[in-house]
Design a protein around this motif. Sequence first.
Motif, PDB file in Angstrom:
ATOM      1  N   PRO A   1       0.774  -1.189   0.174  1.00  0.00           N
ATOM      2  CA  PRO A   1       0.042   0.046  -0.021  1.00  0.00           C
ATOM      3  C   PRO A   1       0.777   1.353  -0.058  1.00  0.00           C
ATOM      4  O   PRO A   1       1.878   1.329   0.585  1.00  0.00           O
ATOM      5  N   GLU A   2       0.492   2.231  -0.691  1.00  0.00           N
ATOM      6  CA  GLU A   2       1.147   3.393  -0.675  1.00  0.00           C
ATOM      7  C   GLU A   2       0.869   4.105   0.599  1.00  0.00           C
ATOM      8  O   GLU A   2       0.069   4.134   1.369  1.00  0.00           O
ATOM      9  N   GLY A   3       2.286   4.664   1.166  1.00  0.00           N
ATOM     10  CA  GLY A   3       2.253   5.130   2.616  1.00  0.00           C
ATOM     11  C   GLY A   3       2.586   3.971   3.663  1.00  0.00           C
ATOM     12  O   GLY A   3       2.596   4.276   4.815  1.00  0.00           O
ATOM     13  N   GLY A   4       2.493   2.868   3.083  1.00  0.00           N
ATOM     14  CA  GLY A   4       2.669   1.580   3.970  1.00  0.00           C
ATOM     15  C   GLY A   4       3.509   0.631   3.496  1.00  0.00           C
ATOM     16  O   GLY A   4       4.636   0.807   2.990  1.00  0.00           O
ATOM     17  N   GLY A   5       3.296  -0.631   4.026  1.00  0.00           N
ATOM     18  CA  GLY A   5       4.213  -1.627   3.800  1.00  0.00           C
ATOM     19  C   GLY A   5       4.050  -3.068   4.113  1.00  0.00           C
ATOM     20  O   GLY A   5       2.893  -3.190   4.813  1.00  0.00           O
ATOM     21  N   LYS A   6       4.591  -3.869   3.912  1.00  0.00           N
ATOM     22  CA  LYS A   6       4.414  -5.314   4.395  1.00  0.00           C
ATOM     23  C   LYS A   6       5.596  -5.922   4.799  1.00  0.00           C
ATOM     24  O   LYS A   6       6.728  -5.766   4.138  1.00  0.00           O
TER      25      LYS A   6
ATOM     26  N   ASN B   1       0.860   4.119   9.526  1.00  0.00           N
ATOM     27  CA  ASN B   1       1.192   5.712   9.814  1.00  0.00           C
ATOM     28  C   ASN B   1       2.688   6.037   9.727  1.00  0.00           C
ATOM     29  O   ASN B   1       3.042   6.730  10.388  1.00  0.00           O
ATOM     30  N   GLY B   2       3.176   5.481   8.579  1.00  0.00           N
ATOM     31  CA  GLY B   2       4.681   5.954   8.203  1.00  0.00           C
ATOM     32  C   GLY B   2       5.427   5.003   8.940  1.00  0.00           C
ATOM     33  O   GLY B   2       6.847   5.697   8.564  1.00  0.00           O
ATOM     34  N   THR B   3       5.163   4.220   9.816  1.00  0.00           N
ATOM     35  CA  THR B   3       6.347   3.604  10.783  1.00  0.00           C
ATOM     36  C   THR B   3       6.216   2.153  10.443  1.00  0.00           C
ATOM     37  O   THR B   3       5.301   1.440  10.281  1.00  0.00           O
ATOM     38  N   ILE B   4       7.600   1.609  10.692  1.00  0.00           N
ATOM     39  CA  ILE B   4       7.639   0.153  10.792  1.00  0.00           C
ATOM     40  C   ILE B   4       7.828  -0.046  12.341  1.00  0.00           C
ATOM     41  O   ILE B   4       8.597   0.420  12.841  1.00  0.00           O
ATOM     42  N   ASN B   5       6.781  -0.887  12.708  1.00  0.00           N
ATOM     43  CA  ASN B   5       6.723  -1.186  14.319  1.00  0.00           C
ATOM     44  C   ASN B   5       7.394  -2.648  14.717  1.00  0.00           C
ATOM     45  O   ASN B   5       6.892  -3.642  14.168  1.00  0.00           O
ATOM     46  N   CYS B   6       8.073  -2.446  15.766  1.00  0.00           N
ATOM     47  CA  CYS B   6       8.310  -3.608  16.680  1.00  0.00           C
ATOM     48  C   CYS B   6       7.525  -3.913  17.704  1.00  0.00           C
ATOM     49  O   CYS B   6       7.436  -3.209  18.482  1.00  0.00           O
ATOM     50  N   PRO B   7       6.808  -5.107  17.887  1.00  0.00           N
ATOM     51  CA  PRO B   7       6.206  -5.429  18.854  1.00  0.00           C
ATOM     52  C   PRO B   7       6.626  -5.791  20.127  1.00  0.00           C
ATOM     53  O   PRO B   7       5.854  -5.544  21.230  1.00  0.00           O
ATOM     54  N   CYS B   8       7.979  -6.055  20.143  1.00  0.00           N
ATOM     55  CA  CYS B   8       8.481  -6.460  21.484  1.00  0.00           C
ATOM     56  C   CYS B   8       8.542  -5.424  22.443  1.00  0.00           C
ATOM     57  O   CYS B   8       8.379  -5.708  23.531  1.00  0.00           O
ATOM     58  N   HIS B   9       9.150  -4.242  21.980  1.00  0.00           N
ATOM     59  CA  HIS B   9       9.303  -3.100  22.879  1.00  0.00           C
ATOM     60  C   HIS B   9       8.987  -1.879  22.337  1.00  0.00           C
ATOM     61  O   HIS B   9       9.478  -0.780  22.821  1.00  0.00           O
TER      62      HIS B   9
ATOM     63  N   LYS C   1      12.079   6.419  14.890  1.00  0.00           N
ATOM     64  CA  LYS C   1      11.441   7.365  15.093  1.00  0.00           C
ATOM     65  C   LYS C   1      10.885   6.991  16.543  1.00  0.00           C
ATOM     66  O   LYS C   1      10.264   8.196  16.997  1.00  0.00           O
ATOM     67  N   GLY C   2      11.064   5.938  17.291  1.00  0.00           N
ATOM     68  CA  GLY C   2      10.858   5.912  18.457  1.00  0.00           C
ATOM     69  C   GLY C   2      11.605   4.826  19.134  1.00  0.00           C
ATOM     70  O   GLY C   2      11.634   3.553  18.601  1.00  0.00           O
ATOM     71  N   GLY C   3      12.320   4.871  20.435  1.00  0.00           N
ATOM     72  CA  GLY C   3      12.895   3.963  21.083  1.00  0.00           C
ATOM     73  C   GLY C   3      12.131   2.789  21.635  1.00  0.00           C
ATOM     74  O   GLY C   3      10.825   3.010  21.683  1.00  0.00           O
ATOM     75  N   PRO C   4      12.719   1.881  22.351  1.00  0.00           N
ATOM     76  CA  PRO C   4      14.286   1.966  22.603  1.00  0.00           C
ATOM     77  C   PRO C   4      15.485   1.643  21.698  1.00  0.00           C
ATOM     78  O   PRO C   4      16.528   2.153  21.780  1.00  0.00           O
ATOM     79  N   ALA C   5      15.131   1.257  20.551  1.00  0.00           N
ATOM     80  CA  ALA C   5      16.078   1.043  19.277  1.00  0.00           C
ATOM     81  C   ALA C   5      16.774   2.617  19.324  1.00  0.00           C
ATOM     82  O   ALA C   5      16.137   3.530  19.320  1.00  0.00           O
ATOM     83  N   THR C   6      18.052   2.520  18.870  1.00  0.00           N
ATOM     84  CA  THR C   6      18.798   3.676  18.571  1.00  0.00           C
ATOM     85  C   THR C   6      19.558   3.690  17.414  1.00  0.00           C
ATOM     86  O   THR C   6      19.958   4.631  16.816  1.00  0.00           O
ATOM     87  N   MET C   7      19.545   2.547  16.606  1.00  0.00           N
ATOM     88  CA  MET C   7      20.030   2.354  15.616  1.00  0.00           C
ATOM     89  C   MET C   7      18.917   2.212  14.313  1.00  0.00           C
ATOM     90  O   MET C   7      17.879   1.530  14.568  1.00  0.00           O
TER      91      MET C   7
END
Length: 155
Positions: free
Chosen positions: A73-78, A112-120, A132-138
């Motif tokens: 999807p435009e503006g999204g991903g898989k 919403n324009g972000t790739i999201n990790c469910p763990c933290h 765009k949001g931590g705890p990741a820093t890289m």
Amino acid sequence: MTGTQETARAMTRRTVVAAVGGAGLTVALTACGGSDSGAAAPEQPPAAGGGSTPGGGTGGAAGKVLAKTADIPEGGGKVFGDVVVTQPTAGEFKAFSSKCTHQGCAVKDVSNGTINCPCHNSMFDATDGSVKGGPATMPLPAAQIVVEGDSIKLA
């Protein structure tokens, strides 16, 4: 049954329940990558030139069709196994490792324009993989893809 036998039997049940509970906690922490201290897994910067890095997920599968362009999807991903493919703007496709740089969990979705990790709850920009949001820093390492006709393939 004597009082001593009942006490021994109850003690055995408690021991088993405690051991099973401890094993469950160990599995949960292992699946999540360990503690939240950030010291459990070193972070690795992306390779120069934006290419795939070791652990970046392409693992010799060059040429493999990941998806049709209409599937993203435009503006999204898989997410496709070790790779997440995004379409920040119409006709522009990007790919990144699906392995979160915080502790290695697999990212699960793009919204919403972000790739999201469910763990933290780390979030990465779907355009460039930056945090765009931590705890990741890289940032997420880029993965190499090619678009041929309506197919998106690993490069």
